[in-house]
Design a protein around this motif. Sequence first.
Motif, PDB file in Angstrom:
ATOM      1  N   UNK A 370       0.846  -1.193   0.000  1.00  0.00           N
ATOM      2  CA  UNK A 370       0.000   0.000   0.000  1.00  0.00           C
ATOM      3  C   UNK A 370       0.884   1.246   0.000  1.00  0.00           C
ATOM      4  N   UNK A 371       0.674   2.122  -0.961  1.00  0.00           N
ATOM      5  CA  UNK A 371       1.459   3.349  -1.047  1.00  0.00           C
ATOM      6  C   UNK A 371       1.041   4.374  -0.005  1.00  0.00           C
ATOM      7  N   UNK A 372      -0.131   4.169   0.590  1.00  0.00           N
ATOM      8  CA  UNK A 372      -0.611   5.113   1.597  1.00  0.00           C
ATOM      9  C   UNK A 372      -0.014   4.845   2.975  1.00  0.00           C
ATOM     10  N   UNK A 373       0.031   3.566   3.373  1.00  0.00           N
ATOM     11  CA  UNK A 373       0.502   3.252   4.730  1.00  0.00           C
ATOM     12  C   UNK A 373       1.673   2.275   4.762  1.00  0.00           C
ATOM     13  N   UNK A 374       2.025   1.697   3.605  1.00  0.00           N
ATOM     14  CA  UNK A 374       3.173   0.795   3.549  1.00  0.00           C
ATOM     15  C   UNK A 374       2.876  -0.650   3.892  1.00  0.00           C
ATOM     16  N   UNK A 375       1.626  -1.003   4.133  1.00  0.00           N
ATOM     17  CA  UNK A 375       1.262  -2.372   4.480  1.00  0.00           C
ATOM     18  C   UNK A 375       1.455  -3.303   3.278  1.00  0.00           C
ATOM     19  N   UNK A 376       2.076  -4.440   3.543  1.00  0.00           N
ATOM     20  CA  UNK A 376       2.269  -5.460   2.510  1.00  0.00           C
ATOM     21  C   UNK A 376       1.266  -6.572   2.749  1.00  0.00           C
ATOM     22  N   UNK A 377       0.621  -7.017   1.693  1.00  0.00           N
ATOM     23  CA  UNK A 377      -0.381  -8.061   1.874  1.00  0.00           C
ATOM     24  C   UNK A 377      -0.385  -9.044   0.699  1.00  0.00           C
ATOM     25  N   UNK A 378      -0.784 -10.249   1.023  1.00  0.00           N
ATOM     26  CA  UNK A 378      -0.991 -11.303   0.035  1.00  0.00           C
ATOM     27  C   UNK A 378      -2.158 -12.131   0.537  1.00  0.00           C
ATOM     28  N   UNK A 379      -3.112 -12.487  -0.327  1.00  0.00           N
ATOM     29  CA  UNK A 379      -3.145 -12.266  -1.769  1.00  0.00           C
ATOM     30  C   UNK A 379      -3.391 -10.798  -2.117  1.00  0.00           C
ATOM     31  N   UNK A 380      -3.224 -10.500  -3.402  1.00  0.00           N
ATOM     32  CA  UNK A 380      -3.349  -9.128  -3.877  1.00  0.00           C
ATOM     33  C   UNK A 380      -4.800  -8.659  -3.823  1.00  0.00           C
ATOM     34  N   UNK A 381      -5.017  -7.502  -3.233  1.00  0.00           N
ATOM     35  CA  UNK A 381      -6.343  -6.898  -3.130  1.00  0.00           C
ATOM     36  C   UNK A 381      -6.274  -5.437  -3.561  1.00  0.00           C
ATOM     37  N   UNK A 382      -7.407  -4.909  -3.965  1.00  0.00           N
ATOM     38  CA  UNK A 382      -7.458  -3.502  -4.381  1.00  0.00           C
ATOM     39  C   UNK A 382      -7.539  -2.579  -3.180  1.00  0.00           C
ATOM     40  N   UNK A 383      -8.087  -3.075  -2.068  1.00  0.00           N
ATOM     41  CA  UNK A 383      -8.290  -2.242  -0.886  1.00  0.00           C
ATOM     42  C   UNK A 383      -7.329  -2.686   0.214  1.00  0.00           C
ATOM     43  N   UNK A 384      -6.647  -1.739   0.836  1.00  0.00           N
ATOM     44  CA  UNK A 384      -5.692  -2.046   1.903  1.00  0.00           C
ATOM     45  C   UNK A 384      -6.431  -2.534   3.148  1.00  0.00           C
ATOM     46  N   UNK A 385      -5.994  -3.625   3.720  1.00  0.00           N
ATOM     47  CA  UNK A 385      -6.638  -4.191   4.912  1.00  0.00           C
ATOM     48  C   UNK A 385      -6.329  -3.363   6.152  1.00  0.00           C
ATOM     49  N   UNK A 386      -5.314  -2.496   6.074  1.00  0.00           N
ATOM     50  CA  UNK A 386      -4.912  -1.712   7.247  1.00  0.00           C
ATOM     51  C   UNK A 386      -5.538  -0.332   7.265  1.00  0.00           C
ATOM     52  N   UNK A 387      -5.405   0.422   6.162  1.00  0.00           N
ATOM     53  CA  UNK A 387      -5.891   1.806   6.169  1.00  0.00           C
ATOM     54  C   UNK A 387      -7.108   2.030   5.282  1.00  0.00           C
ATOM     55  N   UNK A 388      -7.491   1.033   4.472  1.00  0.00           N
ATOM     56  CA  UNK A 388      -8.674   1.154   3.645  1.00  0.00           C
ATOM     57  C   UNK A 388      -8.467   1.900   2.345  1.00  0.00           C
ATOM     58  N   UNK A 389      -7.225   2.286   2.043  1.00  0.00           N
ATOM     59  CA  UNK A 389      -6.964   2.992   0.792  1.00  0.00           C
ATOM     60  C   UNK A 389      -7.296   2.095  -0.396  1.00  0.00           C
ATOM     61  N   UNK A 390      -7.882   2.687  -1.422  1.00  0.00           N
ATOM     62  CA  UNK A 390      -8.333   1.922  -2.575  1.00  0.00           C
ATOM     63  C   UNK A 390      -7.473   2.231  -3.795  1.00  0.00           C
ATOM     64  N   UNK A 391      -7.062   1.154  -4.495  1.00  0.00           N
ATOM     65  CA  UNK A 391      -6.301   1.265  -5.746  1.00  0.00           C
ATOM     66  C   UNK A 391      -5.029   2.093  -5.592  1.00  0.00           C
ATOM     67  N   UNK A 392      -4.359   1.896  -4.457  1.00  0.00           N
ATOM     68  CA  UNK A 392      -3.073   2.558  -4.224  1.00  0.00           C
ATOM     69  C   UNK A 392      -1.987   1.503  -3.971  1.00  0.00           C
TER      70      UNK A 392
END
Length: 476
Positions: A370-392
């Motif tokens: 996530x470019x907004x908060x730096x959270x790394x996640x797998x599998x790939x999702x459009x919405x960040x599980x940490x901050x909720x940023x979309x398509x970032x």
Amino acid sequence: MATDKEIGIVSCGVYIPWHRVKREDIAKEWESFGGGEKAVAGHDEDSLTMAVEATRNCFRVTGFPLDLDGLYFCSTTPPYLEKQNAAIMAEVFELKQTTMTLDVAGSLRVGTQGLILAADAIRAGRAERIMVCAADKRMSLPNGANELAFGDAAAAFCLGRENVIAAIEGVFTTREEILSTWRSDRDRYVRSYEERFGLEMGYNRAVPGALDLALKKTGLAPGDIAKLVIYAANPRHLRGPAGKLGFDLKTQVQDGLFGSVGNTGAAQVPLSLIAALEQAKAGDRILVANYSDGCDVLLLKVTDHIKSFQEKTRTISYFLENKRYLPYVKYLRWRDILPTEPPLRVPPEKPSASALWRDNQSLALLGVKCQACGTIQYPRLRVCVECGAKDQMVPYRLADKVGRLVAFSHDNLSASLDKPTTIGVVDFKEGGRLMCDLTDRDPEEIKVDMPMEMTFRLLRFVGGIYDYWWKAKPVR
């Protein structure tokens, strides 16, 4: 011929499978004799997966990602005979679309021929960096010399002009036509003619002749060579060409790892060359001779960059020390030589070409960051599980990261060639969680919190299609 000292090996890496078979165990079953051991590819490994692992170890020195202009896959045992195997490897490493991918096959010399082709392309200005991978998993019938001799391994070289550790000073080749070792399009197993014929009419004529030609054209004598890396189907054969030209068998001829790994076919000379580079010092000259229907000879000069390579590489000794012995019967089952009762289950569904085309775009094992908060996640999702940023999200490669095993289960009822099937959940240190099969493991040693690393493996072969993806294995 013209040489270019600026072109040479920038980095290299090896891969030797975890499993071994003792030759005495094979010999015992057939009332013969044999010493040492050989490396055996796992039931989920082939020449392509081993080449991927060798290339990953090559990247340990250069760093990843590396901007490659070419990737050459060199093997006599490619998984696909009419489909480019190098293209699969290029997808695994996320190489650019303009990367030249090439399969080199048909001869045990393909490893050195790949090096020659790559050096020529760089010299001609068509490329700056090319990866050359050599790997083999050759088949042999039971109760024969080849069964005792053949081992499995891979080696990879990055060629270029910058930070060269071994410059290519000269290339010399000869050709011949002889039927001594071969495999036709109708054969599964390698065939060999009477040993003395192949030695006297082929090997003992072609190799000394090519080496003598190289020495004369370069003005060098055997005493000017620090190491001679030379192909031999059997260590006894080395005495012919090396001894005839005056090389010292004990100090100058590089160990071909026959006793500990075996005759690894297309990978043997590349693997031995890397063994020589691991011990080389700046200024050393290495002469490489690879034989099969002729002889390739390469003259290399080690540079001052060799020390940096030696400090970073995962050495051959690492792979020789990390091993597990495999019972001979299990080896036969893994090679599909010993037929067994198939599981009484519904046959697996044939993979869909369109689904594989879609899924193969994830062969690099990419998560997202996530470019907004730096959270790394797998599998790939459009919405960040940490901050909720979309398509970032931006792609984040997980294949080369170390993880921790947080949960696992052993399944003794599944249809597997290596029971029990072990499934684990791996948390990566930087972030991201993956559930996958575990491989190259002792079920009794698996425990929560074990460090795990990823490895590229074959999941299944159904309907003539190889299905590859990632598994996890313990860090050793």
